[in-house]
Design a protein around this motif. Structure first.
Motif, PDB file in Angstrom:
ATOM      1  N   PRO A 122       1.032  -1.435  -0.010  1.00 15.38           N
ATOM      2  CA  PRO A 122      -0.022   0.010   0.120  1.00 15.38           C
ATOM      3  C   PRO A 122       0.924   1.468   0.508  1.00 15.38           C
ATOM      4  O   PRO A 122      -0.097   2.699   0.162  1.00 15.38           O
ATOM      5  CB  PRO A 122      -0.477  -0.329   1.149  1.00 15.38           C
ATOM      6  CG  PRO A 122       0.039  -0.444   2.391  1.00 15.38           C
ATOM      7  CD  PRO A 122       0.606  -1.954   2.053  1.00 15.38           C
ATOM      8  N   ALA A 123       2.819   1.641   0.230  1.00 14.00           N
ATOM      9  CA  ALA A 123       3.191   2.407   0.467  1.00 14.00           C
ATOM     10  C   ALA A 123       2.698   3.280  -0.683  1.00 14.00           C
ATOM     11  O   ALA A 123       2.467   5.021  -0.546  1.00 14.00           O
ATOM     12  CB  ALA A 123       4.689   2.043   0.220  1.00 14.00           C
ATOM     13  N   LYS A 124       2.384   2.885  -1.994  1.00 14.44           N
ATOM     14  CA  LYS A 124       2.345   3.847  -3.058  1.00 14.44           C
ATOM     15  C   LYS A 124       0.505   4.973  -2.813  1.00 14.44           C
ATOM     16  O   LYS A 124       1.047   5.754  -2.902  1.00 14.44           O
ATOM     17  CB  LYS A 124       2.256   3.425  -4.490  1.00 14.44           C
ATOM     18  CG  LYS A 124       2.021   4.443  -5.598  1.00 14.44           C
ATOM     19  CD  LYS A 124       2.586   4.066  -7.218  1.00 14.44           C
ATOM     20  CE  LYS A 124       1.491   4.892  -8.090  1.00 14.44           C
ATOM     21  NZ  LYS A 124       2.443   3.768  -9.537  1.00 14.44           N
ATOM     22  N   ALA A 125      -0.262   4.290  -2.613  1.00 12.71           N
ATOM     23  CA  ALA A 125      -1.216   5.046  -2.708  1.00 12.71           C
ATOM     24  C   ALA A 125      -1.008   5.464  -1.093  1.00 12.71           C
ATOM     25  O   ALA A 125      -1.701   6.906  -1.125  1.00 12.71           O
ATOM     26  CB  ALA A 125      -2.369   3.753  -2.354  1.00 12.71           C
ATOM     27  N   LEU A 126      -0.995   4.935  -0.028  1.00  8.08           N
ATOM     28  CA  LEU A 126      -0.792   6.573   0.584  1.00  8.08           C
ATOM     29  C   LEU A 126       0.354   7.458   0.460  1.00  8.08           C
ATOM     30  O   LEU A 126      -0.115   7.825   1.529  1.00  8.08           O
ATOM     31  CB  LEU A 126       0.052   4.893   2.481  1.00  8.08           C
ATOM     32  CG  LEU A 126      -0.692   4.160   2.341  1.00  8.08           C
ATOM     33  CD1 LEU A 126       0.012   2.335   3.742  1.00  8.08           C
ATOM     34  CD2 LEU A 126      -1.975   3.985   2.755  1.00  8.08           C
ATOM     35  N   ALA A 127       1.594   7.232  -0.078  1.00  5.74           N
ATOM     36  CA  ALA A 127       2.632   8.212   0.100  1.00  5.74           C
ATOM     37  C   ALA A 127       1.265   9.180  -0.611  1.00  5.74           C
ATOM     38  O   ALA A 127       1.460  10.632  -0.526  1.00  5.74           O
ATOM     39  CB  ALA A 127       3.597   8.073  -1.114  1.00  5.74           C
ATOM     40  N   ALA A 128       0.578   8.922  -1.832  1.00  5.97           N
ATOM     41  CA  ALA A 128       0.011   9.708  -2.293  1.00  5.97           C
ATOM     42  C   ALA A 128      -1.228   9.900  -1.502  1.00  5.97           C
ATOM     43  O   ALA A 128      -1.257  11.575  -1.954  1.00  5.97           O
ATOM     44  CB  ALA A 128      -1.210   8.909  -3.430  1.00  5.97           C
TER      45      ALA A 128
END
Length: 300
Positions: A134-140
């Motif tokens: 989920p890191a990419k979505a959470l960074a967004a």
């Protein structure tokens, strides 16, 4: 039995201790760092698993330019909270983790739902993978343009495990498979070839002759650059019942790989400061149960 992990660097010397207590009582205050996100332990999981998943998410957010920590009480712009929701017993659907991002005033500013398998696997490798996804979505959600730079033809990434040699039974293959799995889920990732890797790892197993019904098994994990420059070494050793590993290693390979990966990651983190010859501090890594509590020998 204690599986000791000792990290030895290519060159020895005193290790700087920048945070060590000063005998004279001098204090060196640090300015508070501006942290983007504090990740709280994930609710609905066992406490140790919820904390481990929070650490994994915080580490992976860094790959997208988000400063994050799972340290309780750290001041941050946002707090990320996750809740694990298991499906009903009669429902074959996957479980989910609902991630909610809160601002400094406690207002929810974004949510992300992450599908996970049920039951949720709590081994370190699975938690590492769950923290990556989920890191990419959470960074967004934080407002960061969550795109990793494209890798050009000369960009090296990941760790390449070249071989494991010298183990009795199926140890060479079992250790290699287990370590590749753990490294792949770790912060540095796994490279498919030595040419594309930042570092290469080689494992050498030594099995001493049996003595008094026991046998010493030692493993040396040597870390080097692809051009052969030594960076460091992680050493493990343990006493096992004589002949215990003459056929199949089974779950012991996974325990050894997890401990080895911790040492390898520490070596790589130290190498990242531009001085890979720094001496790494030795420390215990994992405690195995007494011989009588080890898994029974696997079949032929």
């Amino acid at each position: 039995m204690v599986l000791a992990l000792l990290l030895l660097a290519a060159a020895c010397g005193p290790l700087p201790q920048p945070f060590e207590h000063v005998a004279q009582g001098s204090a060196y205050p640090l300015a508070e760092l501006a942290i983007d996100v504090r990740v709280a332990p994930v609710a609905g999981l066992p406490a140790s698993s919820g904390e481990a998943l929070a650490r994994a998410v915080a580490e992976n957010l860094g790959a997208y330019g988000v400063t994050a920590t799972s340290r309780p009480g750290t001041a941050s712009r946002f707090v990320l909270r996750g809740v694990y929701a298991a499906p009903a017993a009669a429902t074959p659907a996957d479980a989910a983790i609902l991630w909610t991002l809160y601002d400094a005033e406690g207002e929810a500013t974004g949510i992300h739902t992450q599908a996970v398998e049920a039951p949720f696997a709590t081994d370190p490798g699975a938690i590492g993978v769950a923290g990556q996804r989920p890191a990419k979505a959470l960074a967004a959600l934080v407002g960061v343009d969550a795109e990793l730079p494209a890798a050009g033809p000369d960009v090296r990434r990941g760790v390449f495990l070249s071989e494991v040699a010298g183990a009795p039974g199926d140890g060479n293959a079992a250790l290699a498979t287990a370590l590749r799995r753990v490294l792949e889920a770790g912060p540095f990732g796994l490279a498919e070839t030595a040419d594309g890797a930042t570092h290469v790892v080689r494992g050498t197993v030594t099995a001493d002759p049996p003595k008094d019904g026991n046998q010493r098994i030692a493993i040396a994990w040597r870390v080097s650059t692809p051009d052969g420059r030594d960076v460091g070494e992680a050493n493990q050793e343990n006493m096992v019942p004589a002949g215990r590993l003459d056929r199949r290693w089974g779950g012991i390979a996974g325990l050894a790989a997890q401990a080895a990966a911790e040492g390898i990651v520490e070596i790589l983190q130290r190498a990242g400061d531009g001085d890979p010859a720094r001496s790494a501090a030795g420390r215990p890594s994992i405690v195995l149960p007494p011989s009588s509590d080890l898994p029974p020998p696997a079949g032929p």
